[in-house]
Scaffold this motif. Structure first.
Motif, mmCIF file in Angstrom:
data_model
loop_
_atom_site.group_PDB
_atom_site.id
_atom_site.type_symbol
_atom_site.label_atom_id
_atom_site.label_comp_id
_atom_site.label_asym_id
_atom_site.label_seq_id
_atom_site.Cartn_x
_atom_site.Cartn_y
_atom_site.Cartn_z
ATOM 1 N N UNK A 1 0.843 -1.206 0.000
ATOM 2 C CA UNK A 1 0.000 0.000 0.000
ATOM 3 C C UNK A 1 0.878 1.256 0.000
ATOM 4 N N UNK A 2 1.942 1.213 0.791
ATOM 5 C CA UNK A 2 2.843 2.374 0.858
ATOM 6 C C UNK A 2 3.423 2.683 -0.519
ATOM 7 N N UNK A 3 3.609 1.641 -1.344
ATOM 8 C CA UNK A 3 4.202 1.849 -2.674
ATOM 9 C C UNK A 3 3.279 2.633 -3.601
ATOM 10 N N UNK A 4 2.001 2.766 -3.232
ATOM 11 C CA UNK A 4 1.082 3.513 -4.101
ATOM 12 C C UNK A 4 1.083 5.010 -3.798
ATOM 13 N N UNK A 5 1.728 5.408 -2.693
ATOM 14 C CA UNK A 5 1.451 6.748 -2.166
ATOM 15 C C UNK A 5 2.384 7.869 -2.644
ATOM 16 N N UNK A 6 3.707 7.777 -2.415
ATOM 17 C CA UNK A 6 4.494 9.016 -2.372
ATOM 18 C C UNK A 6 4.419 9.889 -3.619
ATOM 19 N N UNK A 7 4.624 9.330 -4.805
ATOM 20 C CA UNK A 7 4.718 10.168 -6.002
ATOM 21 C C UNK A 7 3.475 11.036 -6.169
ATOM 22 N N UNK A 8 2.326 10.430 -6.013
ATOM 23 C CA UNK A 8 1.111 11.156 -6.361
ATOM 24 C C UNK A 8 0.553 11.961 -5.187
ATOM 25 N N UNK A 9 0.880 11.566 -3.973
ATOM 26 C CA UNK A 9 0.562 12.390 -2.796
ATOM 27 C C UNK A 9 1.315 13.726 -2.914
ATOM 28 N N UNK A 10 2.593 13.630 -3.198
ATOM 29 C CA UNK A 10 3.422 14.833 -3.355
ATOM 30 C C UNK A 10 2.864 15.717 -4.472
ATOM 31 N N UNK A 11 2.437 15.072 -5.547
ATOM 32 C CA UNK A 11 1.946 15.813 -6.715
ATOM 33 C C UNK A 11 0.738 16.678 -6.363
ATOM 34 N N UNK A 12 -0.120 16.194 -5.484
ATOM 35 C CA UNK A 12 -1.316 16.972 -5.125
ATOM 36 C C UNK A 12 -0.914 18.292 -4.466
ATOM 37 N N UNK A 13 -0.032 18.227 -3.478
ATOM 38 C CA UNK A 13 0.391 19.461 -2.808
ATOM 39 C C UNK A 13 1.058 20.404 -3.804
ATOM 40 N N UNK A 14 1.862 19.811 -4.677
ATOM 41 C CA UNK A 14 2.589 20.672 -5.594
ATOM 42 C C UNK A 14 1.680 21.297 -6.649
ATOM 43 N N UNK A 15 0.576 20.672 -6.934
ATOM 44 C CA UNK A 15 -0.354 21.237 -7.916
ATOM 45 C C UNK A 15 -1.288 22.254 -7.259
ATOM 46 N N UNK A 16 -1.837 21.882 -6.123
ATOM 47 C CA UNK A 16 -2.887 22.709 -5.513
ATOM 48 C C UNK A 16 -2.313 24.053 -5.039
ATOM 49 N N UNK A 17 -1.151 24.035 -4.407
ATOM 50 C CA UNK A 17 -0.642 25.290 -3.826
ATOM 51 C C UNK A 17 -0.108 26.234 -4.917
#
Ligand SMILES: NC(=O)c1ccc[n+]([C@@H]2O[C@H](COP(=O)([O-])OP(=O)(O)OC[C@H]3O[C@@H](n4cnc5c(N)ncnc54)[C@H](OP(=O)(O)O)[C@@H]3O)[C@@H](O)[C@H]2O)c1
Length: 355
Positions: free
Chosen positions: A117-133
């Motif tokens: 499950x952890x392998x699904x997270x980092x790249x796209x979690x980071x992408x959300x913050x970087x897009x939204x802000x």
């Protein structure tokens, strides 16, 4: 000491396993034995001819065990289970036995999620913050103040590609911050799930009337988050909807035609030229790797914010499919082939080191 790494060696060429030197971590660096990783669209874009300088080690995320630390490492120690998004050098890539990276790119895995499950997270979690802000101009303060209500709490935010990995994390994170008018575009079979992640309304992108439906139901949409970047099936409909003053964030690359088992893809990067945007629409092409320009995100996003939101159950990892194969090369190749054939609502994860 040497270890095995999966290389992309040319556009759409079979992947290769090669031996590379294993550096010793120095200063704030950590050496991680990669146990799990995921194959991301980014890997496919590179393997199929974009964004790569061959030969190129694959994989930008890593999940594994800390096996060695530099003398300035403070939080982590040998034996910790960690996950992170790493991308600066080939040493940091996930599709090899060891990754060597800075401590700040890694977090301990929360007790309520598994390694795959952890392998699904980092790249796209980071992408959300970087897009939204930076691209949408919406705040995601950390820590979130008690009773926080964002100024744009009722403004429509359209997530095109809600069932993509990025889209699912975007829905959960925006919902947590109190953005209450989240419109998700995805295929109908995922609509019920997208509502559990925070979508207030859902639309199907295969519906030929989607633009007129959105115009009729929602009216003005101040914020568009295009998680897909498909010229024909996300950008052009968004361009019909976006008005003066609206923000549009598009994840790069722009996909003029996607890779298929038989055809090479066509990509682009010029977000202003790709569509006939109405005057005053603010369009941004997103490259996640620039997120470190924000000092607070660079310091906190991966070591602190990501594990805290997972541990609290605010963000749930993506659904996933385990890709099998007799060895690391076959698993990497099988995952790439599966991604090229198309995925829906799941991440492709696989074991790296045979431990
Ligand atoms: N530039 C950057 O920094 C950056 C960072 C991260 C990701 N990206 C890019 O963002 C894209 C998404 O990445 P990901 O990992 O989230 O992908 P993913 O999870 O593999 O995306 C698969 C999903 O895309 C959806 N989809 C496909 N075409 C669609 C369309 N026309 N409209 C709406 N949904 C559509 C499908 O939805 P259904 O199942 O509902 O059909 C499918 O579930 C990739 O191109 C990736 O390279 C860029």
């Amino acid at each position: 000491m040497h270890h095995a790494a999966v290389f992309s060696v040319g556009p759409r060429a079979p992947l290769e396993l090669r031996q590379v030197p294993t550096p010793t971590p120095v200063g704030d660096q950590v050496r991680v034995l990669n146990e799990w990783t995921s194959t991301q669209p980014f890997d496919l874009h590179k393997a199929d001819g974009a964004l790569a300088q061959y030969p190129d080690i694959m994989g930008d995320g890593s999940v594994g065990i800390v096996v060695e630390v530099g003398d300035q490492v403070k939080r982590l120690q040998v034996g910790d289970k960690v996950f992170g998004y790493m991308w600066k050098t080939s040493q940091e890539r996930g599709h090899q036995t060891y990754a060597i990276t800075q401590e700040r790119f890694l977090a301990k895995i929360p007790s309520n999620i598994s390694m795959p499950e952890a392998a699904t997270v980092p790249t796209n979690f980071v992408t959300v913050f970087h897009t939204v802000i930076p691209a949408l101009g919406l705040p995601l303060p950390w820590p979130k103040p008690d009773s926080y209500i964002p100024t744009s709490t009722d403004d429509a935010i359209l997530i095109w590609g809600g069932s993509s990995s990025v889209g699912q994390y975007a829905l959960q994170i925006l919902s947590y911050y109190g953005y209450n008018n989240l419109i998700a575009v995805g295929s109908a079979r995922h609509h019920a799930h997208l509502k559990t992640l925070g979508a207030s309304k859902t639309y199907d992108y295969s519906d030929s009337n989607i633009v007129s439906q959105l115009q009729r139901d929602i009216g003005n949409i101040p914020y568009f988050f295009d998680c897909i970047g498909s010229v024909s099936s996300s950008i052009l409909p968004i361009a019909q909807l976006a008005n003066n003053g609206n923000h549009v964030a598009i994840l790069l690359p722009l996909i003029f035609s996607p890779p298929t088992p038989t055809a090479a893809p066509k990509y682009g990067y010029d977000v202003t030229a790709v569509a006939d945007w109405a005057s005053g629409v603010r369009v941004t092409g997103v490259r996640t790797h620039a997120y470190e320009d924000n000092e607070q995100l660079a310091r906190l996003l991966q070591p602190e914010i990501m594990p805290a939101l997972l541990q609290a159950g605010v963000v749930r990892p993506n659904r996933y499919r385990v890709i099998e194969g007799k060895d690391v090369l076959e698993r990497a190749q099988n995952a790439l082939t599966a991604l090229r054939e198309g995925v829906s609502g799941e991440k492709l994860v696989w074991k790296v080191a045979d431990v």
